[in-house]
Design a protein around this motif. Structure first.
Motif, PDB file in Angstrom:
ATOM      1  N   ILE A  39       0.731  -1.125   0.211  1.00  0.00           N
ATOM      2  CA  ILE A  39       0.136  -0.018   0.015  1.00  0.00           C
ATOM      3  C   ILE A  39       0.856   1.203  -0.056  1.00  0.00           C
ATOM      4  O   ILE A  39       0.565   2.169  -0.807  1.00  0.00           O
ATOM      5  N   SER A  40       2.065   1.293   0.620  1.00  0.00           N
ATOM      6  CA  SER A  40       3.036   2.100   0.745  1.00  0.00           C
ATOM      7  C   SER A  40       3.535   2.474  -0.816  1.00  0.00           C
ATOM      8  O   SER A  40       3.679   3.869  -1.444  1.00  0.00           O
ATOM      9  N   SER A  41       3.666   1.544  -1.540  1.00  0.00           N
ATOM     10  CA  SER A  41       3.847   1.841  -3.221  1.00  0.00           C
ATOM     11  C   SER A  41       2.657   2.298  -4.011  1.00  0.00           C
ATOM     12  O   SER A  41       2.994   3.215  -4.745  1.00  0.00           O
ATOM     13  N   ILE A  42       1.433   1.985  -3.437  1.00  0.00           N
ATOM     14  CA  ILE A  42       0.136   2.194  -3.974  1.00  0.00           C
ATOM     15  C   ILE A  42       0.265   3.948  -3.989  1.00  0.00           C
ATOM     16  O   ILE A  42       0.122   4.980  -4.572  1.00  0.00           O
ATOM     17  N   ASN A  43       0.577   4.406  -2.445  1.00  0.00           N
ATOM     18  CA  ASN A  43       0.702   5.735  -2.080  1.00  0.00           C
ATOM     19  C   ASN A  43       1.756   6.446  -2.880  1.00  0.00           C
ATOM     20  O   ASN A  43       1.675   7.413  -3.351  1.00  0.00           O
ATOM     21  N   TYR A  44       2.941   5.630  -3.251  1.00  0.00           N
ATOM     22  CA  TYR A  44       4.067   6.251  -4.045  1.00  0.00           C
ATOM     23  C   TYR A  44       3.503   6.654  -5.367  1.00  0.00           C
ATOM     24  O   TYR A  44       3.540   7.937  -6.035  1.00  0.00           O
ATOM     25  N   GLY A  45       2.652   5.714  -6.111  1.00  0.00           N
ATOM     26  CA  GLY A  45       2.216   6.134  -7.333  1.00  0.00           C
ATOM     27  C   GLY A  45       1.135   7.284  -7.283  1.00  0.00           C
ATOM     28  O   GLY A  45       0.970   7.896  -8.486  1.00  0.00           O
ATOM     29  N   TRP A  46       0.478   7.170  -6.213  1.00  0.00           N
ATOM     30  CA  TRP A  46      -0.878   8.032  -5.884  1.00  0.00           C
ATOM     31  C   TRP A  46       0.142   9.862  -5.991  1.00  0.00           C
ATOM     32  O   TRP A  46      -0.280  10.689  -6.874  1.00  0.00           O
ATOM     33  N   VAL A  47       1.125   9.668  -5.262  1.00  0.00           N
ATOM     34  CA  VAL A  47       1.734  11.096  -5.086  1.00  0.00           C
ATOM     35  C   VAL A  47       2.277  11.604  -6.352  1.00  0.00           C
ATOM     36  O   VAL A  47       2.178  12.698  -6.771  1.00  0.00           O
ATOM     37  N   ILE A  48       2.922  10.655  -7.558  1.00  0.00           N
ATOM     38  CA  ILE A  48       3.673  10.880  -8.448  1.00  0.00           C
ATOM     39  C   ILE A  48       2.338  11.134  -9.521  1.00  0.00           C
ATOM     40  O   ILE A  48       2.764  11.852 -10.618  1.00  0.00           O
ATOM     41  N   GLY A  49       1.358  10.487  -9.137  1.00  0.00           N
ATOM     42  CA  GLY A  49       0.423  10.683 -10.616  1.00  0.00           C
ATOM     43  C   GLY A  49      -0.772  11.600 -10.289  1.00  0.00           C
ATOM     44  O   GLY A  49      -1.203  12.084 -11.266  1.00  0.00           O
ATOM     45  N   SER A  50      -1.233  12.139  -8.949  1.00  0.00           N
ATOM     46  CA  SER A  50      -1.980  13.089  -8.835  1.00  0.00           C
ATOM     47  C   SER A  50      -1.593  14.511  -9.216  1.00  0.00           C
ATOM     48  O   SER A  50      -2.544  15.160  -9.318  1.00  0.00           O
ATOM     49  N   ILE A  51      -0.209  14.817  -9.594  1.00  0.00           N
ATOM     50  CA  ILE A  51       0.032  16.123 -10.242  1.00  0.00           C
ATOM     51  C   ILE A  51      -0.299  16.160 -11.661  1.00  0.00           C
ATOM     52  O   ILE A  51      -0.330  17.516 -12.021  1.00  0.00           O
ATOM     53  N   ASN A  52      -0.588  15.303 -12.154  1.00  0.00           N
ATOM     54  CA  ASN A  52      -0.821  15.243 -13.568  1.00  0.00           C
ATOM     55  C   ASN A  52      -2.214  15.889 -14.210  1.00  0.00           C
ATOM     56  O   ASN A  52      -1.862  16.830 -14.765  1.00  0.00           O
ATOM     57  N   ILE A  53      -3.068  15.316 -14.018  1.00  0.00           N
ATOM     58  CA  ILE A  53      -4.228  15.859 -14.671  1.00  0.00           C
ATOM     59  C   ILE A  53      -4.671  17.208 -14.190  1.00  0.00           C
ATOM     60  O   ILE A  53      -4.921  18.300 -15.017  1.00  0.00           O
ATOM     61  N   PRO A  54      -4.371  17.650 -12.992  1.00  0.00           N
ATOM     62  CA  PRO A  54      -4.825  18.998 -12.557  1.00  0.00           C
ATOM     63  C   PRO A  54      -3.510  20.098 -12.656  1.00  0.00           C
ATOM     64  O   PRO A  54      -3.758  21.169 -11.977  1.00  0.00           O
ATOM     65  N   SER A  55      -2.634  19.686 -13.396  1.00  0.00           N
ATOM     66  CA  SER A  55      -1.503  20.728 -13.360  1.00  0.00           C
ATOM     67  C   SER A  55      -1.722  21.927 -14.216  1.00  0.00           C
ATOM     68  O   SER A  55      -1.548  22.877 -13.586  1.00  0.00           O
ATOM     69  N   LEU A  56      -2.341  21.964 -15.126  1.00  0.00           N
ATOM     70  CA  LEU A  56      -2.809  23.103 -15.679  1.00  0.00           C
ATOM     71  C   LEU A  56      -3.757  23.951 -14.988  1.00  0.00           C
ATOM     72  O   LEU A  56      -3.661  25.480 -15.135  1.00  0.00           O
ATOM     73  N   VAL A  57      -4.455  23.354 -14.142  1.00  0.00           N
ATOM     74  CA  VAL A  57      -5.384  24.083 -13.352  1.00  0.00           C
ATOM     75  C   VAL A  57      -4.590  24.865 -12.139  1.00  0.00           C
ATOM     76  O   VAL A  57      -4.855  26.289 -11.663  1.00  0.00           O
ATOM     77  N   ILE A  58      -3.532  24.081 -11.689  1.00  0.00           N
ATOM     78  CA  ILE A  58      -2.712  24.597 -10.700  1.00  0.00           C
ATOM     79  C   ILE A  58      -1.852  25.657 -11.009  1.00  0.00           C
ATOM     80  O   ILE A  58      -1.705  26.830 -10.465  1.00  0.00           O
ATOM     81  N   GLU A  59      -0.961  25.493 -11.991  1.00  0.00           N
ATOM     82  CA  GLU A  59       0.104  26.157 -12.512  1.00  0.00           C
ATOM     83  C   GLU A  59      -0.160  27.308 -13.380  1.00  0.00           C
ATOM     84  O   GLU A  59       0.170  28.417 -13.547  1.00  0.00           O
ATOM     85  N   GLU A  60      -1.385  27.174 -14.322  1.00  0.00           N
ATOM     86  CA  GLU A  60      -1.812  28.177 -15.116  1.00  0.00           C
ATOM     87  C   GLU A  60      -3.114  28.774 -14.923  1.00  0.00           C
ATOM     88  O   GLU A  60      -3.456  29.700 -15.664  1.00  0.00           O
ATOM     89  N   CYS A  61      -3.786  28.334 -13.935  1.00  0.00           N
ATOM     90  CA  CYS A  61      -5.001  28.946 -13.473  1.00  0.00           C
ATOM     91  C   CYS A  61      -6.232  28.772 -14.670  1.00  0.00           C
ATOM     92  O   CYS A  61      -6.697  29.526 -15.053  1.00  0.00           O
ATOM     93  N   SER A  62      -5.887  27.637 -15.416  1.00  0.00           N
ATOM     94  CA  SER A  62      -6.873  27.408 -16.597  1.00  0.00           C
ATOM     95  C   SER A  62      -8.220  27.289 -16.257  1.00  0.00           C
ATOM     96  O   SER A  62      -9.235  27.386 -17.119  1.00  0.00           O
ATOM     97  N   GLY A  63      -8.583  27.011 -14.840  1.00  0.00           N
ATOM     98  CA  GLY A  63      -9.966  27.044 -14.670  1.00  0.00           C
ATOM     99  C   GLY A  63     -10.513  28.301 -14.331  1.00  0.00           C
ATOM    100  O   GLY A  63     -11.679  28.352 -13.928  1.00  0.00           O
ATOM    101  N   GLY A  64     -10.269  29.199 -14.262  1.00  0.00           N
ATOM    102  CA  GLY A  64     -10.565  30.632 -14.174  1.00  0.00           C
ATOM    103  C   GLY A  64      -9.511  31.447 -13.363  1.00  0.00           C
ATOM    104  O   GLY A  64      -8.447  31.141 -12.869  1.00  0.00           O
ATOM    105  N   PRO A  65      -9.770  32.902 -13.247  1.00  0.00           N
ATOM    106  CA  PRO A  65      -8.782  33.448 -12.611  1.00  0.00           C
ATOM    107  C   PRO A  65      -8.478  33.297 -11.013  1.00  0.00           C
ATOM    108  O   PRO A  65      -9.544  32.615 -10.379  1.00  0.00           O
ATOM    109  N   GLU A  66      -7.370  33.570 -10.811  1.00  0.00           N
ATOM    110  CA  GLU A  66      -7.073  33.195  -9.177  1.00  0.00           C
ATOM    111  C   GLU A  66      -8.052  33.828  -8.238  1.00  0.00           C
ATOM    112  O   GLU A  66      -8.398  35.220  -8.157  1.00  0.00           O
TER     113      GLU A  66
ATOM    114  N   PRO B  95      -0.214  30.172  -9.544  1.00  0.00           N
ATOM    115  CA  PRO B  95       0.498  30.453 -10.979  1.00  0.00           C
ATOM    116  C   PRO B  95       2.058  30.427 -10.755  1.00  0.00           C
ATOM    117  O   PRO B  95       2.591  31.070  -9.719  1.00  0.00           O
ATOM    118  N   MET B  96       2.517  29.920 -11.728  1.00  0.00           N
ATOM    119  CA  MET B  96       4.136  29.664 -11.665  1.00  0.00           C
ATOM    120  C   MET B  96       4.566  29.601 -13.291  1.00  0.00           C
ATOM    121  O   MET B  96       3.768  29.271 -14.040  1.00  0.00           O
TER     122      MET B  96
END
Length: 577
Positions: free
Chosen positions: A97-124, A135-136
């Motif tokens: 389960i620690s390895s599943i958490n490993y995968g969760w940590v490295i995978g969870s950043i992928n799909i919401p990346s544009l929302v977090i770094e570029e505010c693609s979901g709308g203005p901050e 934004p960064m």
């Protein structure tokens, strides 16, 4: 006295008693033989027989079992050569389960990346003291993503020593504190620095898990389940990536991406509770002199089987490692430079190369940044990106699932065709697929890029993705395993950090040619497999070392000077293994 068919752990088939044998030796269970056995009487009147089963057509090793009949006529099956049973599998899953958490940590950043770094979901915007995005620049985002493998490198550096002191199970419990702390820092982050620290702390948990989970499963496994459990960790990591991406579809918008990061803490807490119900590594307990606890733990892992001989072997192995008359274990530098009694330079090079090349394949870039790359490939407008899930997110969703399926397939074919053949085919197919990604990107054909990414992740994870995690334990003798495994893990994590950091920079700089460097690195891995990779299929570590000892060189193909392995005796076996 009864012979036992080793092809089925739950079935005992009586056959005709063999003639009594004397002065016989039990050969290594990893070494092919036609048929041999040992029989005799114990102090309590029990008798035992050791049987090998062979293939009807080629005489290759299939399996072994020992049947011991006590004074009451009850037959017991020796646990040393049993298959993967349910208690062992459940314990391996809890640890992983620690390895599943490993995968969760490295995978969870992928799909919401544009929302977090570029505010693609709308203005901050700010809600309850938390911003909707952070934004960064792409360079800073690459650093934030790359801090996770950098933390994993830091965790891998101390995890082995800590696990030897506190135990494998207890270290997994302690390690969950890093997962919880990293998740809390990430999900409550307001400045870039806090998010960066949170990703680094979570990465420490990933690095500890990478070492301790594999150690626990290796020490808990039987001989016949070691190959399967060896690839188990990579399978669980990819499942974690897949689960994180499935959940990300519903939690990518602001502020729900914070919940996505917080789930890592929930996984860690849940595993901590489950860890109370699995036994500690029997080998660790013996090394600490806790013999009764070790025997109980071994019996829990081998439910319904006779563990007496396996426990005796465990005692012998641990006592031999503590024998003051043995020469001191060589340092890492002595092993790497070939200044040991047996020159291991080619085997060490093979282990380190495979761990390095795994990260330079380009697959981690796909896992981390496929949403961004595919959004550009499909030319999604700002309005389309806001409509979650986008086509880029849906395509990225299946990448982790395809990788997990590929590992399962690879684990089943590995012992049939051999490690070297699987790496050769996997690396060559990966080279072709990365070339297709470049062609599709250059011609601006989105479906070609998406299909090539799926195929690339599949063919790579089916071979060159998980075999590097097995190679150290299959190629190196015990006295070199610890130091070289630690070095290999450190190199693997550092390369992952570099790739994670430069991938978005390369994407901005060279665009459609992003995967050209990975074409080259995958082709180099293919050449390594053809000319230099050792083959461990059907061989003991003694035989592997004897065949491939010496300096780095070609060991296959027209440039090699093949030599037959020297015959070795029991004394040499004990010395190396």
């Amino acid at each position: 006295m009864a012979f036992v068919d080793a092809s089925d752990d739950n079935t005992c088939n009586p056959v005709e008693n063999p003639p009594a044998q004397t002065n016989t030796t039990i050969l290594s269970p990893q070494r092919p033989a036609s048929i041999f056995h040992i029989s005799g009487s114990s102090a309590n009147g029990s008798t035992s027989s050791f049987i090998s089963t062979t293939s009807a057509n080629n005489g290759k090793y299939k399996g072994y079992a020992i049947s011991e009949t006590d004074e009451r006529g009850i037959s017991h099956v020796d646990s040393r050569y049993s298959r993967l049973n349910r208690p062992l599998l459940l314990c391996a899953i809890v640890a992983a389960i620690s390895s599943i958490n490993y995968g969760w940590v490295i995978g969870s950043i992928n799909i919401p990346s544009l929302v977090i770094e570029e505010c693609s979901g709308g203005p901050e915007t700010w809600t309850n003291g938390f911003p909707s995005c952070i934004p960064m620049s792409s360079t800073l985002w690459g650093l934030v993503v790359g801090l996770t493998p950098l933390g994993a490198w830091a965790g891998s550096m101390f995890s082995g020593i800590a696990a030897d002191r506190f135990g494998r199970k207890r270290m997994l419990m302690y390690n969950n504190a890093f997962y919880v702390a990293g998740a809390l820092l990430s999900c409550t982050a307001t400045p870039i620095a806090q998010l960066s620290v949170g990703r680094f702390v979570s990465g420490i948990g990933c690095g500890v898990a990478a070492n301790v989970v594999s150690t626990y499963n290796s020490e808990a496994s039987t001989v016949r389940s070691r190959g399967f459990l060896g690839g188990f960790q990579q399978l669980m990591i990819l499942l974690g990536v897949f689960f994180s991406q499935v959940v990300s579809i519903g939690l990518s918008d602001a502020p729900l991406w914070r919940v996505l990061f917080a789930i890592s803490a929930a996984i860690a807490i849940g595993q901590t509770l489950l860890l109370f119900f699995i036994p500690e590594s029997p080998k660790f307990l013996v090394s600490k002199g806790k013999l009764e606890e070790s025997q109980a733990a071994l019996q829990k892992l081998r439910k319904g089987l006779d563990t007496s001989m396996e426990f005796d072997d465990l005692l012998t192995t641990v006592e031999a490692s503590k024998d003051d008359s043995q020469p001191p274990r060589p340092s890492m530098w002595q092993v790497v430079s070939g200044k040991t009694e047996i020159d291991l330079r080619h085997l060490v090079f093979s282990v380190l190369f495979l761990m390095l090349s795994q990260q330079w394949s380009g697959t981690k870039g796909v896992i981390f940044y496929s949403t961004e790359v595919l959004s550009e490939t499909f030319h999604l407008s700002d309005e389309q990106i806001k409509q979650i899930p986008t086509i880029a997110q849906l395509v990225a969703l299946g990448i982790g699932g395809v990788g997990a399926l590929a590992v399962i397939i690879g684990m089943h074919i590995l012992d049939k065709v051999g490690r070297r053949s699987v790496v050769i085919v996997s690396a060559l197919a990966s080279t072709i697929c990365t070339a297709l990604i470049v062609v599709g990107s250059k011609l601006d054909i989105g479906p070609v890029v998406a299909t090539a990414m799926y195929l690339f992740n599949f063919v790579f994870q089916a071979g060159a993705g998980f075999i590097p995690y097995l190679c150290a334990s299959e190629l190196l003798p015990y006295y070199a395993l610890g130091s070289i495994s630690g070095l290999a893990t450190s190199i693997n994590c550092l390369m992952l950090f570099i790739v994670s950091f430069i991938f978005p920079i390369l994407n901005k700089a060279i665009g459609a040619y992003l995967f050209v460097p990975f074409i080259a690195t995958n082709f180099v891995t293919f050449l390594f497999g053809v000319f230099m990779m050792p083959e461990a299929k059907g061989k003991s570590i003694t035989e592997v070392v004897d065949e491939y000892k010496g300096p780095v060189r070609f060991v296959a193909g027209p440039f090699s000077k093949r030599r037959q392995p020297e015959s070795t005796g029991a004394t040499f076996d004990a010395k190396i293994d």
